[in-house]
Design a protein around this motif. Structure first.
Motif, PDB file in Angstrom:
ATOM      1  N   LEU A  36       0.882  -1.174   0.000  1.00 26.73           N
ATOM      2  CA  LEU A  36       0.000   0.000   0.000  1.00 26.73           C
ATOM      3  C   LEU A  36       0.922   1.227   0.000  1.00 26.73           C
ATOM      4  O   LEU A  36       1.508   1.578   1.027  1.00 26.73           O
ATOM      5  CB  LEU A  36      -0.899  -0.027   1.242  1.00 26.73           C
ATOM      6  N   ASN A  37       1.036   1.833  -1.167  1.00 24.68           N
ATOM      7  CA  ASN A  37       2.048   2.870  -1.401  1.00 24.68           C
ATOM      8  C   ASN A  37       1.998   3.984  -0.359  1.00 24.68           C
ATOM      9  O   ASN A  37       0.968   4.633  -0.175  1.00 24.68           O
ATOM     10  CB  ASN A  37       1.819   3.456  -2.805  1.00 24.68           C
ATOM     11  N   GLY A  38       3.117   4.198   0.321  1.00 25.89           N
ATOM     12  CA  GLY A  38       3.221   5.281   1.299  1.00 25.89           C
ATOM     13  C   GLY A  38       2.723   4.932   2.692  1.00 25.89           C
ATOM     14  O   GLY A  38       2.924   5.699   3.636  1.00 25.89           O
ATOM     15  N   ILE A 158       4.203  17.873 -11.940  1.00 19.97           N
ATOM     16  CA  ILE A 158       2.841  17.449 -11.597  1.00 19.97           C
ATOM     17  C   ILE A 158       2.689  15.941 -11.786  1.00 19.97           C
ATOM     18  O   ILE A 158       3.541  15.291 -12.392  1.00 19.97           O
ATOM     19  CB  ILE A 158       1.745  18.187 -12.417  1.00 19.97           C
ATOM     20  N   TYR A 159       1.565  15.434 -11.310  1.00 22.44           N
ATOM     21  CA  TYR A 159       1.297  14.004 -11.346  1.00 22.44           C
ATOM     22  C   TYR A 159       1.474  13.392 -12.741  1.00 22.44           C
ATOM     23  O   TYR A 159       0.990  13.943 -13.735  1.00 22.44           O
ATOM     24  CB  TYR A 159      -0.146  13.691 -10.886  1.00 22.44           C
ATOM     25  N   GLY A 160       2.139  12.251 -12.773  1.00 20.71           N
ATOM     26  CA  GLY A 160       2.164  11.434 -13.985  1.00 20.71           C
ATOM     27  C   GLY A 160       3.192  11.827 -15.011  1.00 20.71           C
ATOM     28  O   GLY A 160       3.312  11.177 -16.036  1.00 20.71           O
ATOM     29  N   HIS A 215      -6.124   8.761 -20.408  1.00 19.07           N
ATOM     30  CA  HIS A 215      -5.675   9.910 -19.620  1.00 19.07           C
ATOM     31  C   HIS A 215      -6.220   9.791 -18.199  1.00 19.07           C
ATOM     32  O   HIS A 215      -7.325   9.312 -17.989  1.00 19.07           O
ATOM     33  CB  HIS A 215      -6.151  11.222 -20.258  1.00 19.07           C
ATOM     34  N   ASP A 216      -5.395  10.232 -17.241  1.00 21.66           N
ATOM     35  CA  ASP A 216      -5.759  10.152 -15.824  1.00 21.66           C
ATOM     36  C   ASP A 216      -5.950  11.565 -15.263  1.00 21.66           C
ATOM     37  O   ASP A 216      -4.996  12.341 -15.208  1.00 21.66           O
ATOM     38  CB  ASP A 216      -4.629   9.417 -15.066  1.00 21.66           C
ATOM     39  N   GLY A 217      -7.167  11.893 -14.863  1.00 22.94           N
ATOM     40  CA  GLY A 217      -7.443  13.197 -14.255  1.00 22.94           C
ATOM     41  C   GLY A 217      -7.002  13.258 -12.805  1.00 22.94           C
ATOM     42  O   GLY A 217      -6.898  14.330 -12.209  1.00 22.94           O
ATOM     43  N   HIS A 218      -6.746  12.082 -12.214  1.00 20.91           N
ATOM     44  CA  HIS A 218      -6.226  11.948 -10.842  1.00 20.91           C
ATOM     45  C   HIS A 218      -7.004  12.764  -9.819  1.00 20.91           C
ATOM     46  O   HIS A 218      -6.417  13.481  -8.990  1.00 20.91           O
ATOM     47  CB  HIS A 218      -4.721  12.246 -10.801  1.00 20.91           C
ATOM     48  N   HIS A 219      -8.315  12.628  -9.862  1.00 18.78           N
ATOM     49  CA  HIS A 219      -9.211  13.115  -8.789  1.00 18.78           C
ATOM     50  C   HIS A 219      -9.279  14.626  -8.632  1.00 18.78           C
ATOM     51  O   HIS A 219      -9.746  15.120  -7.607  1.00 18.78           O
ATOM     52  CB  HIS A 219      -8.814  12.537  -7.416  1.00 18.78           C
ATOM     53  N   GLY A 267     -11.597   3.823  -9.812  1.00 20.65           N
ATOM     54  CA  GLY A 267     -11.558   2.763  -8.808  1.00 20.65           C
ATOM     55  C   GLY A 267     -10.215   2.346  -8.247  1.00 20.65           C
ATOM     56  O   GLY A 267     -10.163   1.444  -7.425  1.00 20.65           O
ATOM     57  N   GLU A 268      -9.109   3.008  -8.637  1.00 22.62           N
ATOM     58  CA  GLU A 268      -7.823   2.530  -8.101  1.00 22.62           C
ATOM     59  C   GLU A 268      -7.713   2.736  -6.597  1.00 22.62           C
ATOM     60  O   GLU A 268      -6.943   2.046  -5.948  1.00 22.62           O
ATOM     61  CB  GLU A 268      -6.639   3.182  -8.822  1.00 22.62           C
ATOM     62  N   VAL A 269      -8.473   3.688  -6.032  1.00 20.82           N
ATOM     63  CA  VAL A 269      -8.406   3.864  -4.571  1.00 20.82           C
ATOM     64  C   VAL A 269      -9.563   3.147  -3.851  1.00 20.82           C
ATOM     65  O   VAL A 269      -9.703   3.263  -2.643  1.00 20.82           O
ATOM     66  CB  VAL A 269      -8.352   5.353  -4.145  1.00 20.82           C
ATOM     67  N   VAL A 288     -13.560  -0.689 -14.642  1.00 23.82           N
ATOM     68  CA  VAL A 288     -13.287  -0.889 -13.218  1.00 23.82           C
ATOM     69  C   VAL A 288     -11.768  -0.864 -13.017  1.00 23.82           C
ATOM     70  O   VAL A 288     -11.060  -1.669 -13.605  1.00 23.82           O
ATOM     71  CB  VAL A 288     -13.873  -2.255 -12.774  1.00 23.82           C
ATOM     72  N   ARG A 289     -11.279   0.098 -12.191  1.00 20.68           N
ATOM     73  CA  ARG A 289      -9.833   0.306 -12.074  1.00 20.68           C
ATOM     74  C   ARG A 289      -9.204  -0.324 -10.830  1.00 20.68           C
ATOM     75  O   ARG A 289      -8.041  -0.046 -10.511  1.00 20.68           O
ATOM     76  CB  ARG A 289      -9.555   1.813 -12.058  1.00 20.68           C
ATOM     77  N   SER A 290      -9.933  -1.103 -10.075  1.00 15.86           N
ATOM     78  CA  SER A 290      -9.374  -1.659  -8.842  1.00 15.86           C
ATOM     79  C   SER A 290      -8.080  -2.433  -9.084  1.00 15.86           C
ATOM     80  O   SER A 290      -7.889  -3.015 -10.143  1.00 15.86           O
ATOM     81  CB  SER A 290     -10.374  -2.625  -8.205  1.00 15.86           C
ATOM     82  N   THR A 321       3.887   0.610 -10.776  1.00 18.20           N
ATOM     83  CA  THR A 321       4.995  -0.112 -10.132  1.00 18.20           C
ATOM     84  C   THR A 321       4.783  -0.321  -8.641  1.00 18.20           C
ATOM     85  O   THR A 321       5.523  -1.074  -8.022  1.00 18.20           O
ATOM     86  CB  THR A 321       6.343   0.601 -10.364  1.00 18.20           C
ATOM     87  N   ASP A 322       3.782   0.333  -8.037  1.00 20.49           N
ATOM     88  CA  ASP A 322       3.540   0.056  -6.613  1.00 20.49           C
ATOM     89  C   ASP A 322       2.724  -1.221  -6.408  1.00 20.49           C
ATOM     90  O   ASP A 322       2.521  -1.647  -5.270  1.00 20.49           O
ATOM     91  CB  ASP A 322       2.926   1.250  -5.862  1.00 20.49           C
ATOM     92  N   ILE A 323       2.267  -1.826  -7.491  1.00 19.34           N
ATOM     93  CA  ILE A 323       1.723  -3.186  -7.420  1.00 19.34           C
ATOM     94  C   ILE A 323       2.923  -4.102  -7.666  1.00 19.34           C
ATOM     95  O   ILE A 323       3.596  -3.975  -8.696  1.00 19.34           O
ATOM     96  CB  ILE A 323       0.653  -3.398  -8.521  1.00 19.34           C
TER      97      ILE A 323
HETATM   98  O1  EZ4 Z   1      -1.115   7.406  -8.587  1.00 18.35           O
HETATM   99  O2  EZ4 Z   1      -0.302   4.000  -8.104  1.00 18.35           O
HETATM  100  O3  EZ4 Z   1      -3.401   5.170 -12.815  1.00 18.35           O
HETATM  101  N1  EZ4 Z   1      -2.467   5.110 -12.077  1.00 18.35           N
HETATM  102  C1  EZ4 Z   1      -2.245   5.927 -11.043  1.00 18.35           C
HETATM  103  C2  EZ4 Z   1      -1.034   5.636 -10.204  1.00 18.35           C
HETATM  104  C3  EZ4 Z   1      -1.246   6.029  -8.746  1.00 18.35           C
HETATM  105  C4  EZ4 Z   1      -0.219   5.359  -7.874  1.00 18.35           C
HETATM  106  C5  EZ4 Z   1      -0.453   5.664  -6.411  1.00 18.35           C
HETATM  107  O4  EZ4 Z   1       0.323   4.836  -5.627  1.00 18.35           O
HETATM  108  O5  EZ4 Z   1      -3.018   6.821 -10.825  1.00 18.35           O
HETATM  109  O6  EZ4 Z   1       0.072   6.312 -10.745  1.00 18.35           O
END
Ligand code: EZ4
Ligand code: CO
Length: 408
Positions: A36-38, A158-160, A215-219, A267-269, A288-290, A321-323
């Motif tokens: 569980l990353n972090g 920024i993210y990603g 593309h990932d909007g990351h919440h 769904g990744e979170v 489904v992103r789980s 990579t955190d999986i």
């Molecule tokens: O931010 O796995 O779609 N992938 C992501 C990842 C997550 C990380 C968080 O640990 O959003 O990059």
């Protein structure tokens, strides 16, 4: 036969991983991913301080019963720490069962529904030229799908977006070994909304219509901002827009749906099927992103994906990579077996990680296959793992330009 020992291995070959090892009384070993990353050590403690003694002496073949025993038996339900711990136990027991059967896990899940698992790579660049080089590089490696993240003028890291310059990147990793507290990034949704659609326009111009673009909007967007974004990017035919809004607000997706046909993934979170109840029954998402690692393992993911299948919703299992390679292998066996497969995220692990985890999955022209070794097909080398000591790392915290804490 029964479970004879339960060990938790924490190792850090470039990044932290928590792995569960279950050994049966006749010496069969099963592996489970509990990373569980972090927040890694909280799951390690949950497993070794609370679950290990409950598992000793149990029949390793009773996977469903063990899942229910740990889930209902905790009284405190759901949550990422609990569900990652249960996932690790579940994966290890499926690994053992498939090894005892002498079959790769996907055979026990119904056998292969396809020849290979389409995966997407992570193209990023601080500017368009760097991003375009990354996309070209991945296409040359055979990838048919890429996730695209890019820098936004006026914002820093920024993210990603890989901080390490242009080109194909395999080692994008958001968790930072930044001492006692997280690194901080800045964000401005207005600048992002103004910049991003033009980037997709240029990608389509340069690479044509065949490439699957994600593309990932990351919440980070509000429901109405996300609706505008999904509508603005419609002409560029995204494969999906992921995490457009913060995931816990399920009905926010209704607003996005009312305004656009851009496919949505989330769904990744999440960590149980209940996080998806409204999203699936109202058909508010397409993927489904789980992660298997964060959603209670193979047992729970199979049920979740079968539920999604009834509503025409497909899989897009989380695979950064955190999986760990163990969690990735579990995803690949499911991907190969289920009917409603969509796409699989694939971010190859670094060399040190692959010294610790010996994998048997293979990549060929944009597709992965889990391999045909009995079980999950991944073995952890405990001596190699011992050489990489745990190092505290955090995911970044995000702030708006005026200092307000925002979703990262
Ligand atoms: O931010 O796995 O779609 N992938 C992501 C990842 C997550 C990380 C968080 O640990 O959003 O990059
Ligand atoms: Co994501």
């Amino acid at each position: 036969m029964s479970i004879a020992s339960v060990d938790v291995i924490v190792t850090s070959p470039g990044r932290n991983f928590v792995t569960l090892k279950i050994t049966t009384s006749d010496g069969v070993v099963g592996w489970g991913d509990a990373t569980l990353n972090g927040r890694e050590l909280s799951v390690a403690s949950y497993l070794s301080d609370h679950l290990a003694s409950m598992l000793i002496g149990r029949d390793e073949d009773r996977i469903e019963d063990t899942w229910q025993y740990l889930y209902r038996g905790a009284y405190w339900r759901r949550g990422p720490v609990t569900m990652a711990a249960i996932a690790a136990v579940d994966m290890a027991l499926w690994d053992i069962k498939a090894k005892k059967a002498g079959m790769p896990l996907y055979q026990l899940l119904g056998g292969a529904s396809r020849d290979g698992v389409r995966v997407y790579a992570h193209a990023s660049g601080t500017d368009f030229e760097a991003l375009s080089n990354a996309i070209t590089g991945y296409r040359e490696l055979g990838f048919t799908a890429v996730r695209v993240q890019t820098g936004v003028p006026g914002l820093g890291q920024i993210y990603g977006v890989s901080a390490a310059g242009p080109g194909v990147r395999y080692d994008y990793e958001p968790a930072k070994r930044s001492g006692d507290r997280p690194a901080e990034e800045t964000w401005d949704t207005r600048q992002y909304l103004n910049h991003m659609p033009g980037v997709f326009a240029k990608i389509r111009e340069e690479f044509g219509t065949d490439l699957r673009l994600l593309h990932d909007g990351h919440h980070r967007m509000s429901p109405i901002e996300a609706a505008r974004f999904a509508k603005d990017v419609e002409p560029y035919d995204l494969f999906w827009l992921e995490d457009a809004t913060p995931g816990e607000d399920q009905t926010a997706l209704r607003l996005i749906r009312q305004h656009s046909t851009t496919p949505l993934a989330i769904g990744e979170v999440f960590n149980t099927v209940y996080d998806y109840q409204t999203l699936i029954t109202e058909r508010l998402i397409d993927y489904v992103r789980s992660a298997v690692t964060h959603t209670g393992g193979i047992t729970a993911m199979k049920k979740l994906l079968d539920f999604a299948a009834i509503y025409g919703i497909r899989s897009g299992i989380h695979g950064p990579t955190d999986i760990s390679p163990v969690g990735m292998a579990a995803a690949l066996h499911l991907d190969l077996a289920i009917h409603n497969f969509g796409i699989q995220e694939y971010m190859p692990h670094n060399e040190q990680t692959l010294e610790v985890f010996q994998t048997s999955f293979t990549f060929d022209k944009g597709f992965l296959h889990p391999g045909d070794q009995p079980g999950l097909g991944v073995e952890l080398d405990e001596e190699a793992a011992g050489a990489f000591e745990y190092t505290k790392a955090y995911l970044p915290v995000n702030r708006l330009l005026d200092g307000t804490v925002h979703d990262w």
